[in-house]
Design a protein around this motif. Structure first.
Motif, short mmCIF file in Angstrom:
data_model
loop_
_atom_site.label_atom_id
_atom_site.label_comp_id
_atom_site.label_asym_id
_atom_site.label_seq_id
_atom_site.Cartn_x
_atom_site.Cartn_y
_atom_site.Cartn_z
N GLN A 180 9.41 -30.24 -5.91
CA GLN A 180 9.92 -31.14 -4.65
C GLN A 180 10.97 -30.28 -3.79
N ASN A 181 11.19 -28.89 -4.19
CA ASN A 181 12.16 -28.25 -3.54
C ASN A 181 11.56 -27.21 -2.76
N PRO A 182 12.08 -27.07 -1.42
CA PRO A 182 11.91 -26.04 -0.34
C PRO A 182 11.88 -24.75 -1.28
N PRO A 183 11.01 -23.70 -1.02
CA PRO A 183 10.06 -23.70 0.11
C PRO A 183 8.62 -24.29 -0.32
N VAL A 184 8.85 -24.83 -1.36
CA VAL A 184 7.45 -25.70 -1.84
C VAL A 184 7.03 -26.76 -0.88
N LEU A 185 5.98 -26.96 -0.52
CA LEU A 185 5.33 -27.79 0.39
C LEU A 185 4.97 -29.21 -0.58
N MET A 186 4.06 -28.61 -1.64
CA MET A 186 3.44 -29.31 -2.49
C MET A 186 3.23 -28.67 -3.74
N ALA A 187 3.02 -29.32 -4.95
CA ALA A 187 2.74 -28.65 -6.05
C ALA A 187 2.14 -29.83 -7.27
N SER A 188 1.01 -29.17 -7.78
CA SER A 188 0.28 -30.40 -8.71
C SER A 188 -0.24 -29.44 -9.83
N ALA A 189 -0.10 -30.01 -10.99
CA ALA A 189 -0.83 -29.44 -12.32
C ALA A 189 -1.63 -30.41 -12.88
N GLY A 190 -2.63 -29.77 -13.46
CA GLY A 190 -3.72 -30.49 -14.13
C GLY A 190 -4.26 -29.40 -15.37
N GLY A 191 -3.86 -29.88 -16.71
CA GLY A 191 -4.87 -28.86 -17.56
C GLY A 191 -4.14 -27.42 -17.69
N PRO A 192 -4.88 -26.42 -17.75
CA PRO A 192 -4.35 -25.16 -17.88
C PRO A 192 -4.05 -24.40 -16.44
N GLY A 193 -3.32 -25.25 -15.43
CA GLY A 193 -3.24 -24.48 -14.33
C GLY A 193 -2.10 -25.36 -13.50
N LEU A 194 -2.05 -24.73 -12.02
CA LEU A 194 -1.41 -25.48 -11.13
C LEU A 194 -1.60 -24.79 -9.98
#
Length: 346
Positions: A194-208
């Motif tokens: 949720q912080n700049p410069p990240v536009l979006m991030a998601s994780a699921g299982g062994p990765g993101l």
């Protein structure tokens, strides 16, 4: 006070335990022969770190191939066989010396030097292993194995113990399940997504997956703990995709551009860690790096995520021509330290 020489001296005397008879001291570091390929470890520049402490760029380069000229066929061979399967080093062409080297680099400052020094030492060992394994495979493209000799003692016939680190420790550790746990990917996505410069991030299982600004589009970064390396087994694969061109006839131009990006990117603007390699594929410059299981430690994933943000911004400047972005270190450093304090990690 940290000066960069601290890392050089630690690598020379303690970690790599370099033999004086097989080394040459240079102005900013040293060159040594763990076998028959020269490796140079040097301070190549300096800049301020994230909290204005002075940092120093440390470069490790191992001669891989002797190259008369990097013609299109040779360039394509390097692009297809060396650049996509990088671990902690990428190929760098030096036309002055006529060599293609494996190169790893990082901006090191006092706060990160304890763990970064270890990472650099593993990168040095992996370069030595890859130079031995790959150096003789390109004669059909006019490139020779870059065997060289110590100026006084000749070619080293018996390899240094560090040359055995990959088969004796890194590869056996890679046969174990990946050490990066699923919950760390979720923590990283929750904390930094949720912080700049990240536009979006998601994780699921062994990765993101995360997206960063890139011109009028975005660059996609992926971290995955379920994609083993053909040499080193299990660990963490990091890939970062930058869309640049889909035009026919531009492949050579963009391969050369990707190769040039493996050079240490010196300067005050953060550019991520110089472990891995850029490669051109299907209209994209792709950064690929692999961190073997042996390098896992709690909190390291967060630092790698921050480096992806810095790399995304550097490529936004370099490839998309966008300037004046937010420093990714300043927006996330305190949050990372808070999380590590809460979990007892270091």
């Amino acid at each position: 006070m940290y000066t960069g020489r601290d890392t050089i001296e630690w690598l020379y005397g303690k970690q790599l335990q370099v033999d004086d008879e097989w080394s040459v001291i240079t102005e900013n570091g040293f060159t040594w022969w763990a076998g028959d390929h020269a490796q140079t470890v040097e301070v190549v520049g300096e800049a301020d770190g994230p909290s204005d402490e002075r940092g120093y760029y440390i470069s490790i380069r191992t001669e891989l191939l002797k190259v008369r000229s990097l013609d299109p066929d040779a360039l394509k061979a390097v692009s297809l066989t060396l650049m996509p399967f990088a671990s902690l080093a990428g190929p760098v062409f030096d036309p002055r010396r006529g060599t293609l080297d494996l190169c790893s680099w990082a901006l090191v400052y006092e706060g990160i030097s304890p763990w970064m020094n270890v990472l650099l030492s593993v990168a040095a060992a992996i370069q030595i292993y890859e130079a031995r394994r790959l150096g003789g495979n390109f004669s059909a493209f006019g490139m020779e194995n870059a065997v060289s000799a110590h100026p006084q003692n000749g070619v080293r016939r018996e390899h240094d113990e560090i040359a055995g680190l990959v088969p004796s420790l890194i590869q056996p550790t890679g046969k174990e399940p990946s050490r990066w746990p699923d919950d760390e990917f979720q923590k990283a996505a929750d904390l930094l997504g949720q912080n700049p410069p990240v536009l979006m991030a998601s994780a699921g299982g062994p990765g993101l997956s995360a997206e960063f600004p890139f011109g009028t589009f975005s660059s996609l970064c992926r971290m995955a703990a379920d994609q083993p390396h053909p040499f080193y087994g299990n660990g963490l694969l990091v890939t970062h995709f930058f869309p640049v061109s889909g035009k026919k006839g531009e492949e050579e131009k963009w391969i050369r551009k990707a190769l040039s990006l493996n050079e240490p990117q010196l300067g005050s603007d953060p550019a991520g860690y110089g472990f891995g390699s850029y490669v051109y594929r299907d209209g994209m410059i792709v950064y690929a790096a692999f961190f073997p299981n042996i390098l896992y430690s709690p909190g390291f994933l967060l630092n790698l995520f921050l480096s992806c943000g810095a790399r995304g911004m550097a490529m936004n400047r370099e490839l998309a021509g966008v300037k004046g972005e937010v420093d990714p270190f300043s927006i996330s450093r305190s949050a990372v330290e808070r999380l590590l304090g809460e979990t007892g990690e270091n």
